[in-house]
Design a protein around this motif. Structure first.
Motif, mmCIF file in Angstrom:
data_model
loop_
_atom_site.group_PDB
_atom_site.id
_atom_site.type_symbol
_atom_site.label_atom_id
_atom_site.label_comp_id
_atom_site.label_asym_id
_atom_site.label_seq_id
_atom_site.Cartn_x
_atom_site.Cartn_y
_atom_site.Cartn_z
ATOM 1 N N VAL A 86 0.873 -1.170 0.000
ATOM 2 C CA VAL A 86 0.000 0.000 0.000
ATOM 3 C C VAL A 86 0.912 1.223 0.000
ATOM 4 O O VAL A 86 1.684 1.422 0.927
ATOM 5 C CB VAL A 86 -0.917 0.023 1.240
ATOM 6 C CG1 VAL A 86 -1.892 1.186 1.157
ATOM 7 C CG2 VAL A 86 -1.674 -1.288 1.387
ATOM 8 N N THR A 87 0.845 2.022 -1.069
ATOM 9 C CA THR A 87 1.800 3.119 -1.201
ATOM 10 C C THR A 87 1.221 4.311 -1.944
ATOM 11 O O THR A 87 0.289 4.163 -2.740
ATOM 12 C CB THR A 87 3.077 2.634 -1.918
ATOM 13 O OG1 THR A 87 4.012 3.705 -1.992
ATOM 14 C CG2 THR A 87 2.779 2.112 -3.299
ATOM 15 N N ALA A 88 1.788 5.461 -1.688
ATOM 16 C CA ALA A 88 1.426 6.662 -2.432
ATOM 17 C C ALA A 88 2.181 6.732 -3.753
ATOM 18 O O ALA A 88 1.866 7.543 -4.613
ATOM 19 C CB ALA A 88 1.715 7.899 -1.591
ATOM 20 N N HIS A 89 3.189 5.891 -3.915
ATOM 21 C CA HIS A 89 4.007 5.888 -5.134
ATOM 22 C C HIS A 89 3.361 4.994 -6.190
ATOM 23 O O HIS A 89 3.416 3.778 -6.097
ATOM 24 C CB HIS A 89 5.424 5.423 -4.818
ATOM 25 C CG HIS A 89 6.103 6.288 -3.807
ATOM 26 N ND1 HIS A 89 6.562 7.550 -4.096
ATOM 27 C CD2 HIS A 89 6.378 6.082 -2.501
ATOM 28 C CE1 HIS A 89 7.095 8.083 -3.020
ATOM 29 N NE2 HIS A 89 6.993 7.216 -2.041
ATOM 30 N N ALA A 101 9.920 -7.749 -4.760
ATOM 31 C CA ALA A 101 10.256 -7.956 -3.343
ATOM 32 C C ALA A 101 9.464 -9.111 -2.731
ATOM 33 O O ALA A 101 9.841 -9.647 -1.701
ATOM 34 C CB ALA A 101 10.001 -6.671 -2.547
ATOM 35 N N GLY A 102 8.333 -9.471 -3.380
ATOM 36 C CA GLY A 102 7.536 -10.583 -2.877
ATOM 37 C C GLY A 102 6.105 -10.238 -2.522
ATOM 38 O O GLY A 102 5.384 -11.068 -1.971
ATOM 39 N N CYS A 103 5.676 -9.018 -2.827
ATOM 40 C CA CYS A 103 4.282 -8.645 -2.559
ATOM 41 C C CYS A 103 3.359 -9.394 -3.520
ATOM 42 O O CYS A 103 3.730 -9.714 -4.640
ATOM 43 C CB CYS A 103 4.086 -7.140 -2.714
ATOM 44 S SG CYS A 103 4.909 -6.168 -1.436
ATOM 45 N N ASP A 104 2.147 -9.652 -3.044
ATOM 46 C CA ASP A 104 1.159 -10.364 -3.847
ATOM 47 C C ASP A 104 0.204 -9.432 -4.578
ATOM 48 O O ASP A 104 -0.456 -9.831 -5.533
ATOM 49 C CB ASP A 104 0.336 -11.293 -2.946
ATOM 50 C CG ASP A 104 1.203 -12.336 -2.297
ATOM 51 O OD1 ASP A 104 1.679 -13.232 -3.012
ATOM 52 O OD2 ASP A 104 1.441 -12.240 -1.077
ATOM 53 N N TYR A 105 0.128 -8.187 -4.107
ATOM 54 C CA TYR A 105 -0.813 -7.239 -4.692
ATOM 55 C C TYR A 105 -0.299 -5.843 -4.396
ATOM 56 O O TYR A 105 0.460 -5.635 -3.448
ATOM 57 C CB TYR A 105 -2.214 -7.456 -4.104
ATOM 58 C CG TYR A 105 -3.317 -6.727 -4.821
ATOM 59 C CD1 TYR A 105 -3.610 -7.008 -6.156
ATOM 60 C CD2 TYR A 105 -4.078 -5.777 -4.166
ATOM 61 C CE1 TYR A 105 -4.632 -6.336 -6.817
ATOM 62 C CE2 TYR A 105 -5.110 -5.103 -4.826
ATOM 63 C CZ TYR A 105 -5.377 -5.391 -6.151
ATOM 64 O OH TYR A 105 -6.387 -4.733 -6.808
ATOM 65 N N PHE A 106 -0.728 -4.873 -5.185
ATOM 66 C CA PHE A 106 -0.235 -3.498 -5.089
ATOM 67 C C PHE A 106 -1.421 -2.552 -5.109
ATOM 68 O O PHE A 106 -2.248 -2.621 -6.026
ATOM 69 C CB PHE A 106 0.694 -3.232 -6.279
ATOM 70 C CG PHE A 106 1.363 -1.893 -6.272
ATOM 71 C CD1 PHE A 106 2.569 -1.709 -5.609
ATOM 72 C CD2 PHE A 106 0.801 -0.823 -6.962
ATOM 73 C CE1 PHE A 106 3.208 -0.470 -5.629
ATOM 74 C CE2 PHE A 106 1.424 0.420 -6.979
ATOM 75 C CZ PHE A 106 2.636 0.592 -6.312
#
Length: 126
Positions: A86-89, A101-106
């Motif tokens: 979860v990011t502002a970028h 990096a290994g995240c499953d969703y953005f």
């Protein structure tokens, strides 16, 4: 809805309060980690159904924290816990880096309640 244990790695108090407000009427318990180091430490000592990982945090960012969590799981032959970045970028390279990096969703901030609920439910259904 089944009860869930969620790790929320987020350094901004307002964002923590917003996520807690979004999830307050659901049978979810939320542990908050104010930086990536704390998130990894909490992850190693608890069992979570899903991790909500802010990317830009002090000390250890979400990319590194995710990588450390994935290494920890692999070294102990644990199944992968869903990690939602979860990011502002919102740039494509940020999304690529999160997946690398290994995240499953953005997800990008500001996160809408319906989108957050849908993502959590999608990754925690049996």
């Amino acid at each position: 809805m089944k009860p869930l244990k969620i790790l929320l790695a987020e350094d901004c108090e307002n964002n923590v309060l917003l996520v807690q407000l979004y999830l307050k009427k659901l049978p979810y318990s939320i542990d908050v980690a104010e930086n990536g180091d704390v998130a990894v430490e909490k992850f190693m000592h608890n069992k979570y159904d899903v991790v909500l990982m802010d990317i830009e945090m002090p000390f250890t960012d979400g990319y590194e924290a995710t990588g450390r969590i994935r290494s920890y799981e692999k070294s102990r032959s644990l199944s992968k816990t869903p990690i939602i970045a979860v990011t502002a970028h919102a740039l494509p390279e940020n999304e690529d880096r999160a997946y690398d990096a290994g995240c499953d969703y953005f997800m990008t901030k500001p996160v809408r309640k319906a989108d957050l609920l849908e993502a959590v439910q999608r990754f925690t259904q049996d």
